[in-house]
Motif scaffolding. Structure first.
Motif, PDB file in Angstrom:
ATOM      1  N   ASN A 280       1.110  -1.573   0.263  1.00  0.00           N
ATOM      2  CA  ASN A 280       0.123   0.268  -0.442  1.00  0.00           C
ATOM      3  C   ASN A 280       0.523   0.885   0.225  1.00  0.00           C
ATOM      4  O   ASN A 280       0.907   2.438  -0.476  1.00  0.00           O
ATOM      5  CB  ASN A 280      -0.898   0.175   1.565  1.00  0.00           C
ATOM      6  CG  ASN A 280      -2.093  -0.995   0.999  1.00  0.00           C
ATOM      7  OD1 ASN A 280      -1.714  -1.908  -0.089  1.00  0.00           O
ATOM      8  ND2 ASN A 280      -2.607  -1.155   2.249  1.00  0.00           N
ATOM      9  N   ARG A 281       2.149   1.360   1.137  1.00  0.00           N
ATOM     10  CA  ARG A 281       3.209   2.713   1.090  1.00  0.00           C
ATOM     11  C   ARG A 281       3.492   2.510  -0.682  1.00  0.00           C
ATOM     12  O   ARG A 281       4.066   3.506  -0.941  1.00  0.00           O
ATOM     13  CB  ARG A 281       4.283   2.472   2.124  1.00  0.00           C
ATOM     14  CG  ARG A 281       3.625   1.829   3.916  1.00  0.00           C
ATOM     15  CD  ARG A 281       3.944   2.058   4.291  1.00  0.00           C
ATOM     16  NE  ARG A 281       3.770   1.860   5.805  1.00  0.00           N
ATOM     17  CZ  ARG A 281       3.856   2.172   6.890  1.00  0.00           C
ATOM     18  NH1 ARG A 281       6.026   2.862   7.184  1.00  0.00           N
ATOM     19  NH2 ARG A 281       3.622   2.650   8.387  1.00  0.00           N
ATOM     20  N   ASP A 287       1.211   6.282  -6.620  1.00  0.00           N
ATOM     21  CA  ASP A 287       0.165   7.841  -6.626  1.00  0.00           C
ATOM     22  C   ASP A 287       1.034   8.967  -7.371  1.00  0.00           C
ATOM     23  O   ASP A 287       0.806   9.928  -7.848  1.00  0.00           O
ATOM     24  CB  ASP A 287      -0.374   7.312  -5.850  1.00  0.00           C
ATOM     25  CG  ASP A 287      -1.937   5.997  -6.209  1.00  0.00           C
ATOM     26  OD1 ASP A 287      -1.816   5.209  -7.545  1.00  0.00           O
ATOM     27  OD2 ASP A 287      -2.418   6.070  -5.423  1.00  0.00           O
ATOM     28  N   GLU A 288       1.359   9.567  -5.593  1.00  0.00           N
ATOM     29  CA  GLU A 288       2.058  10.639  -5.393  1.00  0.00           C
ATOM     30  C   GLU A 288       2.931  11.214  -6.774  1.00  0.00           C
ATOM     31  O   GLU A 288       2.998  11.769  -7.194  1.00  0.00           O
ATOM     32  CB  GLU A 288       2.407  11.074  -4.177  1.00  0.00           C
ATOM     33  CG  GLU A 288       1.672  10.667  -2.868  1.00  0.00           C
ATOM     34  CD  GLU A 288       0.873  11.475  -3.048  1.00  0.00           C
ATOM     35  OE1 GLU A 288       1.480  13.193  -3.266  1.00  0.00           O
ATOM     36  OE2 GLU A 288      -0.688  11.548  -3.057  1.00  0.00           O
ATOM     37  N   ILE A 293       4.335  14.255 -11.833  1.00  0.00           N
ATOM     38  CA  ILE A 293       4.576  13.650 -13.472  1.00  0.00           C
ATOM     39  C   ILE A 293       3.589  14.566 -14.562  1.00  0.00           C
ATOM     40  O   ILE A 293       3.485  15.748 -15.425  1.00  0.00           O
ATOM     41  CB  ILE A 293       4.438  12.192 -14.046  1.00  0.00           C
ATOM     42  CG1 ILE A 293       6.114  11.631 -13.493  1.00  0.00           C
ATOM     43  CG2 ILE A 293       5.000  12.615 -15.338  1.00  0.00           C
ATOM     44  CD1 ILE A 293       5.820  10.400 -13.542  1.00  0.00           C
ATOM     45  N   ASP A 294       2.696  14.146 -13.611  1.00  0.00           N
ATOM     46  CA  ASP A 294       0.905  14.889 -13.932  1.00  0.00           C
ATOM     47  C   ASP A 294       0.973  16.775 -13.969  1.00  0.00           C
ATOM     48  O   ASP A 294       0.520  17.372 -15.091  1.00  0.00           O
ATOM     49  CB  ASP A 294      -0.455  14.456 -13.451  1.00  0.00           C
ATOM     50  CG  ASP A 294      -0.657  12.892 -14.542  1.00  0.00           C
ATOM     51  OD1 ASP A 294       0.522  12.664 -14.971  1.00  0.00           O
ATOM     52  OD2 ASP A 294      -1.347  12.351 -13.009  1.00  0.00           O
ATOM     53  N   LEU A 334      -0.598  21.624  -5.357  1.00  0.00           N
ATOM     54  CA  LEU A 334       0.716  21.578  -4.223  1.00  0.00           C
ATOM     55  C   LEU A 334       0.232  20.985  -3.029  1.00  0.00           C
ATOM     56  O   LEU A 334       0.600  20.292  -2.526  1.00  0.00           O
ATOM     57  CB  LEU A 334       1.034  22.600  -4.311  1.00  0.00           C
ATOM     58  CG  LEU A 334       1.246  23.068  -5.825  1.00  0.00           C
ATOM     59  CD1 LEU A 334       1.903  24.431  -5.619  1.00  0.00           C
ATOM     60  CD2 LEU A 334       2.992  22.074  -5.927  1.00  0.00           C
ATOM     61  N   GLY A 335      -1.705  21.367  -2.936  1.00  0.00           N
ATOM     62  CA  GLY A 335      -1.935  20.960  -1.519  1.00  0.00           C
ATOM     63  C   GLY A 335      -2.034  19.469  -1.501  1.00  0.00           C
ATOM     64  O   GLY A 335      -1.529  18.809  -0.491  1.00  0.00           O
TER      65      GLY A 335
END
Length: 335
Positions: A280-281, A287-288, A293-294, A334-335
């Motif tokens: 999961n980590r 994902d982060e 990248i996005d 960013l948040g």
């Protein structure tokens, strides 16, 4: 129980007051059977007192073996004594007038008075006979009671083993209960219990199972021994109780096997939970990373196009940090 010695004193003499012709007739009956039985019972009382102070089932069962052996001696003496009483009572029955013998043996639905001197001898003969018949009946009853006592003592040997093992097993069980309580507390607080808790519980349960196996063997040995000696009759109440107790130990051994599987499964679950958490980590990190990248790929959506600064000599073709302005979407990202 009637007195051990019965004394009859008879005196007779001439009518003259001199007494020189007086003749005493002395008769005393000593019941050696009763004396012997009293001595054996005193020995048993002493053994019972020692049993109260004995510690540990081995010491207790050694005394019980002596008590069983002594009770068997007592039983033999009771049976032989009963036969002796019966012989003596039959002899006394012959002194009862024939007309009263059947009544002396079985009684009758009748109350009869005896008043003269001849009747006095009849009453004495009947009472003497009834006294020894009652002594005979008492020994027969005691014989039955001693047989039950022997079975009870044999069962007590069995129970002593069971009780001591239960005390020892309760200590192991209490330790496992404490470990289980710790596991529950950690889970209530939202933590994953450490595998070491379950590993300790496995070790305790294995020791518990080994103790149960030893108890089962010890109980089976006593049962087989006492049946072989004739102290416990097969299919008697005591026999069924002992067999049921051994079956209960068997069931407890099966429970231990099931508990070992549960503890091992719990350890496996802990490893899988930790593995899942690691996955999961990594997924979260991936994902982060993708989000960053996005963001970089869609910079125009998050950074406002700055006005090009004009300097002497022309217009710059690149941004400086002062030129970057974030849109509202960019700030949210960013948040």
């Amino acid at each position: 129980m009637p007195k051990a010695a019965t004394t009859q004193h008879r005196a007779g003499g001439g009518g003259g007051g001199g007494g020189s012709d007086a003749k005493d007739e002395f008769e005393e009956v000593i019941d050696w059977v009763e004396i012997r039985i009293e001595e054996i019972n005193e020995d048993l009382d002493l053994m019972a007192a020692k049993l109260e102070n004995a510690v540990g089932y081995k010491n207790q069962n050694t005394i019980l073996d002596d008590m069983i052996a002594t009770n068997k001696i007592l039983l033999e003496n009771l049976e032989n004594g009963a036969a002796e009483y019966k012989r003596y009572a039959d002899k006394l029955l012959q002194e009862v007038p024939e007309a009263y013998r059947e009544k002396a043996q079985d009684g009758a639905i009748k109350v009869e008075e005896f008043t003269n001197e001849a009747d006095e001898k009849t009453v004495e003969a009947i009472n003497n006979y009834r006294e020894w018949v009652q002594k005979y009946a008492d020994l027969i009853q005691q014989s039955e009671e001693i047989e039950a006592e022997i079975a009870s003592l044999a069962k007590e040997k069995f129970d002593n083993i069971s009780e001591q093992y239960e005390n020892e097993l309760s200590l192991i069980e209490r330790t496992n209960d404490q470990l289980d309580a710790q596991v529950s507390l950690m889970e209530d607080r939202g933590y994953v219990a450490a595998a070491e808790y379950y590993e300790s519980m496995i070790q305790n349960t294995q020791q518990y199972s080994e103790q149960l196996e030893a108890e089962k063997q010890a109980l089976q040995n006593v049962l087989d021994e006492q049946v072989k000696l004739g102290n416990i009759k097969k299919y008697s109440d005591e026999w069924y109780e002992m067999v049921d107790a051994i079956y209960e130990v068997d069931a407890s051994i099966d429970d231990c096997t099931a508990s070992l599987e549960e503890y091992q499964n719990a350890i496996n679950d802990i490893y899988w939970d930790n593995f899942d958490e690691l996955i999961n980590r990594y997924d979260y990190l991936a994902d982060e990373t993708q989000n960053l990248i996005d963001l970089m790929e869609n910079a125009e959506e998050v950074v406002a196009d700055p006005e090009k600064r004009k300097y002497e000599g022309g217009t710059v073709e690149f941004w400086t940090e002062d030129d970057v302005k974030w849109t509202e979407e960019g700030m949210a990202s960013l948040g």
